[in-house]
Design an enzyme around this catalytic site. Structure first.
Site, PDB file in Angstrom:
ATOM      1  N   ARG A 185       0.841  -1.199   0.000  1.00  0.00           N
ATOM      2  CA  ARG A 185       0.000   0.000   0.000  1.00  0.00           C
ATOM      3  C   ARG A 185       0.874   1.245   0.000  1.00  0.00           C
ATOM      4  O   ARG A 185       1.613   1.489   0.951  1.00  0.00           O
ATOM      5  CB  ARG A 185      -0.900   0.007   1.241  1.00  0.00           C
ATOM      6  CG  ARG A 185      -1.912  -1.110   1.286  1.00  0.00           C
ATOM      7  CD  ARG A 185      -2.808  -0.944   2.493  1.00  0.00           C
ATOM      8  NE  ARG A 185      -3.856  -1.939   2.533  1.00  0.00           N
ATOM      9  CZ  ARG A 185      -4.872  -1.928   3.398  1.00  0.00           C
ATOM     10  NH1 ARG A 185      -4.926  -0.953   4.304  1.00  0.00           N
ATOM     11  NH2 ARG A 185      -5.787  -2.862   3.378  1.00  0.00           N
ATOM     12  N   ASP A 200       1.544   5.350   0.069  1.00  0.00           N
ATOM     13  CA  ASP A 200       0.933   6.499   0.736  1.00  0.00           C
ATOM     14  C   ASP A 200       0.530   7.571  -0.270  1.00  0.00           C
ATOM     15  O   ASP A 200       0.880   7.511  -1.456  1.00  0.00           O
ATOM     16  CB  ASP A 200       1.919   7.109   1.741  1.00  0.00           C
ATOM     17  CG  ASP A 200       2.210   6.189   2.915  1.00  0.00           C
ATOM     18  OD1 ASP A 200       1.345   5.357   3.241  1.00  0.00           O
ATOM     19  OD2 ASP A 200       3.297   6.302   3.504  1.00  0.00           O
ATOM     20  N   ARG A 233      10.696   6.463   3.479  1.00  0.00           N
ATOM     21  CA  ARG A 233      10.810   7.914   3.547  1.00  0.00           C
ATOM     22  C   ARG A 233      11.491   8.376   4.826  1.00  0.00           C
ATOM     23  O   ARG A 233      12.149   9.414   4.845  1.00  0.00           O
ATOM     24  CB  ARG A 233       9.429   8.549   3.405  1.00  0.00           C
ATOM     25  CG  ARG A 233       8.848   8.343   2.005  1.00  0.00           C
ATOM     26  CD  ARG A 233       7.702   9.265   1.735  1.00  0.00           C
ATOM     27  NE  ARG A 233       6.510   8.908   2.463  1.00  0.00           N
ATOM     28  CZ  ARG A 233       5.786   9.750   3.190  1.00  0.00           C
ATOM     29  NH1 ARG A 233       6.152  11.015   3.302  1.00  0.00           N
ATOM     30  NH2 ARG A 233       4.693   9.337   3.795  1.00  0.00           N
TER      31      ARG A 233
END
Length: 278
Positions: free
Chosen positions: A60, A62, A209
């Site tokens: 998934r 973001d 990230r």
């Protein structure tokens, strides 16, 4: 011929998207998401002439994160032989920021999420004084401060391996933060942009990230080379780790084992992901 289970056929989808105008992958009420857009098209023109069963994705992404090759699977009744023609129909209906690259039958043991061996990501950073070029602004972070690639690579090498990445993850209840980081290195591309390549068996929420955010602090000299690796001893996520902007991140692809190893891989991954950390 792929295995069948109770008349259902499993289909693998490979697809790409520009994440700029999406609120991530997962469906959310009142939000435009990749899953929502795909579901709308598949509900009208699903394989077998009816809406598919649950669409399961490899990872998934973001809000704002892109995919050059994302993978999902779905289950359908009476799957047509000519899936290529159906892919063409889907792409005519889909908006221009999503494209289905291919669709093919796979064994029922194939699970886009749990059968995966590793995921590959790239993160692009423009450290020139003027930042990212206009045509790449959607997939490249404008840093506008010089970054030292040698420091970036030294710090990255210390993070590779199996560790508890709790310092770089947003913890989810009941899920482990132990991951095997298989690759993390930086290259300066011909256009001057820095690109990090990151591969792991799986990533926890915000992990890539957060790693990039910590490494950028090293690259511009605000933190020592050993600082990101020192955070691997943490038991909670520290406030000093910044999360890099989502638009610089792109999912490049997902690796899977041979068909005869799919079921074993999925079972092993489910057991690992459901374990809790101490």
């Amino acid at each position: 011929m792929p295995d069948r289970d109770g008349g259902l056929v499993r289909v693998r989808l490979d697809f790409a998207y520009d994440g700029t105008d999406f609120s991530g992958w997962a469906k959310q009420p009142g939000r435009r998401t990749v899953q929502g857009v795909l579901d709308e098209v598949l509900a009208v023109h699903g394989p077998g002439g009816r809406p598919p069963e649950k669409l399961v994705v490899a990872g998934r992404t973001d809000t704002g994160v892109h995919a050059a090759n994302q993978v999902a699977h779905l289950e359908v009744h009476n799957c047509p032989e000519d899936l290529d023609r159906l892919v063409g129909r889907w792409n005519r209906m889909l908006p221009p920021d999503v494209r289905v690259l291919s669709a093919r039958r796979v064994p029922v043991a194939f699970d886009a999420r749990f059968s995966a061996l590793r995921r590959h990501y790239a993160y692009r950073v423009a450290d020139s004084p003027f930042g990212a070029m206009p045509l790449r602004r959607r997939d490249t972070l404008s840093w506008c401060r010089p970054l030292d690639i040698d420091r970036l690579n030294e710090a990255s090498a210390l993070l590779v391996g199996e560790h508890d990445f709790v310092a770089f993850c947003r913890r989810r209840e009941g899920a482990t933060t132990i991951r095997e980081l298989q690759r993390l290195d930086w290259t300066r591309l011909p256009d001057g942009v820095l690109e990090a390549r990151v591969s792991a068996d799986a990533f926890c929420h915000s992990m890539v990230r957060s790693l990039i955010g910590a490494l950028l602090a090293v690259g511009e000299g605000r933190q020592p080379v050993a600082w990101p690796a020192s955070l691997l001893r943490a038991t909670t996520r520290p406030s000093t780790v910044a999360v890099a902007a989502p638009h610089g991140l792109t999912l490049l692809g997902v690796d899977y084992p041979p068909d005869d190893q799919l079921a074993a891989r999925a079972e092993r991954t489910r057991n690992l992901r459901s374990s809790t950390t101490g």
